[in-house]
Design an enzyme around this catalytic site. Sequence first.
Site, PDB file in Angstrom:
ATOM      1  CB  CYS A   1      -0.908  -0.009   1.227  1.00 37.29           C
ATOM      2  SG  CYS A   1      -1.877   1.499   1.362  1.00 37.29           S
TER       3      CYS A   1
ATOM      4  CE  LYS B   1     -10.963  -3.916   4.062  1.00 41.21           C
ATOM      5  NZ  LYS B   1     -11.948  -2.968   3.521  1.00 41.21           N
TER       6      LYS B   1
ATOM      7  CB  VAL C   1      -4.114  -0.090   5.773  1.00 43.56           C
ATOM      8  CG1 VAL C   1      -4.626  -1.218   6.616  1.00 43.56           C
ATOM      9  CG2 VAL C   1      -3.889  -0.521   4.325  1.00 43.56           C
TER      10      VAL C   1
ATOM     11  CB  SER D   1      -2.185   8.399   4.267  1.00 42.90           C
ATOM     12  OG  SER D   1      -2.788   8.810   3.075  1.00 42.90           O
TER      13      SER D   1
HETATM   14  N1  LIG Z   1      -7.730   7.905   1.528  1.00 44.42           N
HETATM   15  C1  LIG Z   1      -7.082   6.785   2.200  1.00 44.42           C
HETATM   16  C2  LIG Z   1      -6.827   5.705   1.171  1.00 44.42           C
HETATM   17  C3  LIG Z   1      -6.201   4.457   1.770  1.00 44.42           C
HETATM   18  C4  LIG Z   1      -6.382   3.239   0.882  1.00 44.42           C
HETATM   19  O1  LIG Z   1      -6.945   3.331  -0.232  1.00 44.42           O
HETATM   20  N2  LIG Z   1      -5.915   2.100   1.371  1.00 44.42           N
HETATM   21  C5  LIG Z   1      -6.155   0.852   0.653  1.00 44.42           C
HETATM   22  C6  LIG Z   1      -4.883   0.009   0.570  1.00 44.42           C
HETATM   23  S1  LIG Z   1      -3.618   0.832  -0.383  1.00 44.42           S
HETATM   24  C7  LIG Z   1      -7.172   0.025   1.440  1.00 44.42           C
HETATM   25  O2  LIG Z   1      -7.133  -0.018   2.637  1.00 44.42           O
HETATM   26  N3  LIG Z   1      -8.061  -0.630   0.699  1.00 44.42           N
HETATM   27  C8  LIG Z   1      -9.054  -1.501   1.273  1.00 44.42           C
HETATM   28  C9  LIG Z   1     -10.450  -1.008   1.032  1.00 44.42           C
HETATM   29  O3  LIG Z   1     -10.633   0.115   0.505  1.00 44.42           O
HETATM   30  O4  LIG Z   1     -11.382  -1.735   1.377  1.00 44.42           O
HETATM   31  C10 LIG Z   1      -5.812   7.258   2.892  1.00 44.42           C
HETATM   32  O5  LIG Z   1      -5.232   8.239   2.413  1.00 44.42           O
HETATM   33  O6  LIG Z   1      -5.417   6.687   3.916  1.00 44.42           O
END
Ligand SMILES: N[C@@H](CCC(=O)N[C@@H](CS)C(=O)NCC(=O)O)C(=O)O
Length: 253
Positions: free
Chosen positions: A10, A37, A50, A64
């Site tokens: 990620c 999850k 995450v 993030s």
């Molecule tokens: N806007 C979020 C995006 C985070 C994101 O897209 N994480 C992905 C992994 S790279 C995730 O957890 N995906 C699982 C899901 O959306 O169910 C951030 O900036 O933290």
Amino acid sequence: MLKVISFKICPFVQRIIGMLEAKSIPYEIEYINLSEKPRWFLDISPNGQVPVMVTENGTALFESDAIAEYLEEAYPPLQPGLSAEQKALDRAWSYLGSKQYLVQCSAQRSQNAQTLIERTKKLASAFAKVEKVLAAHPFFNSDSLGMVDLAWLPVLHRAHIIQENRGYDFLAFYPKTKAWQKSLLATGLAEKSVSKDFVEKFTGFYLSEETLLGRCEQGGECNAFNPEECCVEADCCKTEVMACKDFASGCGC
Ligand SMILES: N[C@@H](CCC(=O)N[C@@H](CS)C(=O)NCC(=O)O)C(=O)O
């Protein structure tokens, strides 16, 4: 100790680990399976995504951008003494970087040349913006590492891995961005911000037989095209699907 809930490839997590490493803040990581999850994760993560970072007080921070800003405020700053204006500008350039994570992921997963071209074009429009403002510093706007550098670290690191493995360089036409990438890679933070098996996991997913970049051979026919010169002027990207070999002559026109 701070705890980061993570998923190995990620980019949003990589930025946060990069900040922790750059600031030498101790932390621990727990990896989870995003396709299954765990309940405890869903209980603390409003978006089910995450990174989540649990602070020393037990507060689960998410998103993030927010976590990065927290780390910059709650711990000694990377670049002390920045004005409010400079911080606002840095946030804006950081957001531009983090907005490219998913664009780059989808470009890397392209299954045919036309899709890769369209997605590379999107990514290239962000590189063109930073190319215009990069000056004679090793880092984004300074001689020392800052927030913007860490926001772009995942993008520039991943572009480097693709280039090393397949010869396709998303940055081929952006020399200042390329120099910036080199300075960032020289800090060692790229390796420190990912797991030991990152390259294997990353290439296994993005350079598999399922993707166009995966099927292109290193040193073979797959070259990056110049979206500005080739596609904008010649308008040739409207053509239908092209084979890998068409990259050999720019975008095939
Ligand atoms: N806007 C979020 C995006 C985070 C994101 O897209 N994480 C992905 C992994 S790279 C995730 O957890 N995906 C699982 C899901 O959306 O169910 C951030 O900036 O933290």
